[in-house]
Design a protein around this motif. Structure first.
Motif, PDB file in Angstrom:
ATOM      1  N   ALA A  99      41.248  10.200  14.301  1.00  0.00           N
ATOM      2  CA  ALA A  99      40.696  11.037  15.368  1.00  0.00           C
ATOM      3  C   ALA A  99      41.258  12.439  15.168  1.00  0.00           C
ATOM      4  CB  ALA A  99      41.067  10.486  16.746  1.00  0.00           C
ATOM      5  N   ALA A 100      40.644  13.404  15.824  1.00  0.00           N
ATOM      6  CA  ALA A 100      41.155  14.785  15.782  1.00  0.00           C
ATOM      7  C   ALA A 100      41.548  15.201  17.195  1.00  0.00           C
ATOM      8  CB  ALA A 100      40.116  15.740  15.217  1.00  0.00           C
ATOM      9  N   ILE A 101      42.654  15.912  17.286  1.00  0.00           N
ATOM     10  CA  ILE A 101      43.139  16.420  18.564  1.00  0.00           C
ATOM     11  C   ILE A 101      43.155  17.947  18.489  1.00  0.00           C
ATOM     12  CG2 ILE A 101      45.104  16.507  20.157  1.00  0.00           C
ATOM     13  CD1 ILE A 101      45.895  13.716  19.100  1.00  0.00           C
ATOM     14  N   PHE A 102      42.423  18.571  19.392  1.00  0.00           N
ATOM     15  CA  PHE A 102      42.380  20.024  19.477  1.00  0.00           C
ATOM     16  C   PHE A 102      43.300  20.448  20.621  1.00  0.00           C
ATOM     17  CE2 PHE A 102      38.464  18.543  17.624  1.00  0.00           C
ATOM     18  CZ  PHE A 102      38.205  19.431  16.584  1.00  0.00           C
ATOM     19  N   TYR A 103      44.100  21.480  20.395  1.00  0.00           N
ATOM     20  CA  TYR A 103      45.038  21.890  21.438  1.00  0.00           C
ATOM     21  C   TYR A 103      45.330  23.388  21.371  1.00  0.00           C
ATOM     22  CZ  TYR A 103      48.620  21.602  17.708  1.00  0.00           C
ATOM     23  OH  TYR A 103      49.356  21.774  16.550  1.00  0.00           O
ATOM     24  N   SER A 104      45.810  23.895  22.487  1.00  0.00           N
ATOM     25  CA  SER A 104      46.260  25.289  22.537  1.00  0.00           C
ATOM     26  C   SER A 104      47.782  25.290  22.533  1.00  0.00           C
ATOM     27  CB  SER A 104      45.733  25.989  23.787  1.00  0.00           C
ATOM     28  OG  SER A 104      46.192  25.329  24.948  1.00  0.00           O
ATOM     29  N   SER A 105      48.355  26.289  21.917  1.00  0.00           N
ATOM     30  CA  SER A 105      49.805  26.334  21.750  1.00  0.00           C
ATOM     31  C   SER A 105      50.319  27.749  22.002  1.00  0.00           C
ATOM     32  CB  SER A 105      50.142  25.901  20.314  1.00  0.00           C
ATOM     33  OG  SER A 105      51.527  25.824  20.119  1.00  0.00           O
ATOM     34  N   THR A 106      51.469  27.845  22.658  1.00  0.00           N
ATOM     35  CA  THR A 106      52.117  29.140  22.868  1.00  0.00           C
ATOM     36  C   THR A 106      53.474  29.123  22.180  1.00  0.00           C
ATOM     37  OG1 THR A 106      51.021  29.403  25.009  1.00  0.00           O
ATOM     38  CG2 THR A 106      52.932  30.809  24.575  1.00  0.00           C
ATOM     39  N   MET A 107      53.671  30.064  21.279  1.00  0.00           N
ATOM     40  CA  MET A 107      54.887  30.124  20.471  1.00  0.00           C
ATOM     41  C   MET A 107      55.601  31.452  20.717  1.00  0.00           C
ATOM     42  SD  MET A 107      55.145  29.697  16.322  1.00  0.00           S
ATOM     43  CE  MET A 107      54.243  31.191  15.936  1.00  0.00           C
ATOM     44  N   LYS A 108      56.913  31.405  20.722  1.00  0.00           N
ATOM     45  CA  LYS A 108      57.714  32.616  20.879  1.00  0.00           C
ATOM     46  C   LYS A 108      58.543  32.834  19.618  1.00  0.00           C
ATOM     47  CE  LYS A 108      60.979  34.861  24.082  1.00  0.00           C
ATOM     48  NZ  LYS A 108      61.679  34.734  25.378  1.00  0.00           N
ATOM     49  N   MET A 109      58.405  34.010  19.032  1.00  0.00           N
ATOM     50  CA  MET A 109      59.195  34.397  17.862  1.00  0.00           C
ATOM     51  C   MET A 109      60.149  35.497  18.294  1.00  0.00           C
ATOM     52  SD  MET A 109      56.164  34.643  14.986  1.00  0.00           S
ATOM     53  CE  MET A 109      57.295  34.923  13.619  1.00  0.00           C
ATOM     54  N   THR A 110      61.445  35.222  18.213  1.00  0.00           N
ATOM     55  CA  THR A 110      62.459  36.208  18.601  1.00  0.00           C
ATOM     56  C   THR A 110      63.164  36.706  17.353  1.00  0.00           C
ATOM     57  OG1 THR A 110      62.793  35.094  20.717  1.00  0.00           O
ATOM     58  CG2 THR A 110      64.508  36.626  20.016  1.00  0.00           C
ATOM     59  N   PHE A 111      63.173  38.021  17.171  1.00  0.00           N
ATOM     60  CA  PHE A 111      63.794  38.630  15.990  1.00  0.00           C
ATOM     61  C   PHE A 111      65.223  39.031  16.330  1.00  0.00           C
ATOM     62  CE2 PHE A 111      59.235  39.237  15.811  1.00  0.00           C
ATOM     63  CZ  PHE A 111      58.940  38.647  14.587  1.00  0.00           C
ATOM     64  N   LEU A 112      66.156  38.529  15.546  1.00  0.00           N
ATOM     65  CA  LEU A 112      67.584  38.746  15.804  1.00  0.00           C
ATOM     66  C   LEU A 112      68.031  39.971  15.008  1.00  0.00           C
ATOM     67  CD1 LEU A 112      68.536  34.973  15.465  1.00  0.00           C
ATOM     68  CD2 LEU A 112      67.898  36.215  17.544  1.00  0.00           C
ATOM     69  N   THR A 113      67.963  41.101  15.635  1.00  0.00           N
ATOM     70  CA  THR A 113      68.235  42.363  14.942  1.00  0.00           C
ATOM     71  C   THR A 113      69.728  42.711  14.983  1.00  0.00           C
ATOM     72  OG1 THR A 113      67.810  43.561  16.980  1.00  0.00           O
ATOM     73  CG2 THR A 113      65.953  43.279  15.476  1.00  0.00           C
ATOM     74  N   GLU A 114      70.112  43.637  14.129  1.00  0.00           N
ATOM     75  CA  GLU A 114      71.484  44.116  14.095  1.00  0.00           C
ATOM     76  C   GLU A 114      71.762  45.022  15.298  1.00  0.00           C
ATOM     77  OE1 GLU A 114      73.691  43.153  11.851  1.00  0.00           O
ATOM     78  OE2 GLU A 114      72.185  41.923  10.835  1.00  0.00           O
ATOM     79  N   ASP A 115      72.962  44.930  15.849  1.00  0.00           N
ATOM     80  CA  ASP A 115      73.318  45.727  17.033  1.00  0.00           C
ATOM     81  C   ASP A 115      73.275  47.225  16.770  1.00  0.00           C
ATOM     82  OD1 ASP A 115      73.659  43.505  18.572  1.00  0.00           O
ATOM     83  OD2 ASP A 115      75.815  43.347  18.220  1.00  0.00           O
TER      84      ASP A 115
END
Length: 199
Positions: A99-115
């Motif tokens: 079977a196929a499952i269609f879905y919506s997804s919310t992703m968070k990408m956090t960039f760890l920058t230098e101070d």
């Protein structure tokens, strides 16, 4: 004639109820799988993965890859939400159900920058990454969060559900570019075509 109509009505209701039951089962299983993703329980995620995948990419190797991807030194990835939008009817081939499952997804990408980076440099970098992600996911699906140096990405996705008698219960296989070679080798083209055209 009346009895014949009654018979077909009962059959239709029975088939419809079975289809609904299957869709409810797959939605429940998919939500359990998504919970593992959100909580970064990689063993749980891999328990749901179709085991034939591990013949091509060993399970431990995949776990290490996930850990590195989700907890890299310069970037942190989190799934905030996943919602099933549609489950197809199952298709059977050689004793295996798909079977196929269609879905919506919310992703968070956090960039760890230098101070020591200036606010201007940080903003410039985030805007560059935003533009890059927008080319992949669409302009309206990527938003920035400057205060946390994050991008919030909304996307639509698909995965295949597989019920193979060799293994216990339904297993999943993501239908994305990273998994394309594996998906194509594991799921017959006729099945992929039939399931994906239902969207």
């Amino acid at each position: 004639m009346k009895h014949l109509l009654s018979f077909f009505l009962v059959c239709f209701i029975s088939i419809s109820a079975h289809s609904q039951s299957l869709k409810e089962t797959l939605t429940t299983e998919a939500n359990a799988y998504f919970d593992f993703m959100v909580n970064q329980d990689f063993d749980g995620v891999l328990d749901y993965m179709y085991p034939k995948v591990f013949e091509m990419a060993p399970r431990e190797q995949m776990k290490i890859g996930m850990q590195q991807m989700f907890n890299a030194e310069d970037m942190k990835i989190q799934f905030l939400a996943n919602d099933v939008t549609k489950v197809t009817d199952k298709k059977a081939l050689n004793g295996i159900d798909y079977a196929a499952i269609f879905y919506s997804s919310t992703m968070k990408m956090t960039f760890l920058t230098e101070d020591e980076q200036t606010e201007e440099d940080k903003k410039g970098f985030l805007m560059f990454m935003k533009a890059t992600m927008q080319t992949q996911f669409g302009e309206e699906h990527v938003k920035e969060e400057l205060e946390t140096m994050s991008l919030i990405i909304d996307m639509s996705a698909t995965m295949f559900a597989i019920n193979d008698p060799q293994y216990k219960g339904w297993k999943f296989l993501g239908n994305d570019d990273a998994m394309k070679m594996i998906v194509n080798s594991v799921i017959p083209e006729s099945i992929r075509t039939e399931l994906l055209k239902e969207n």
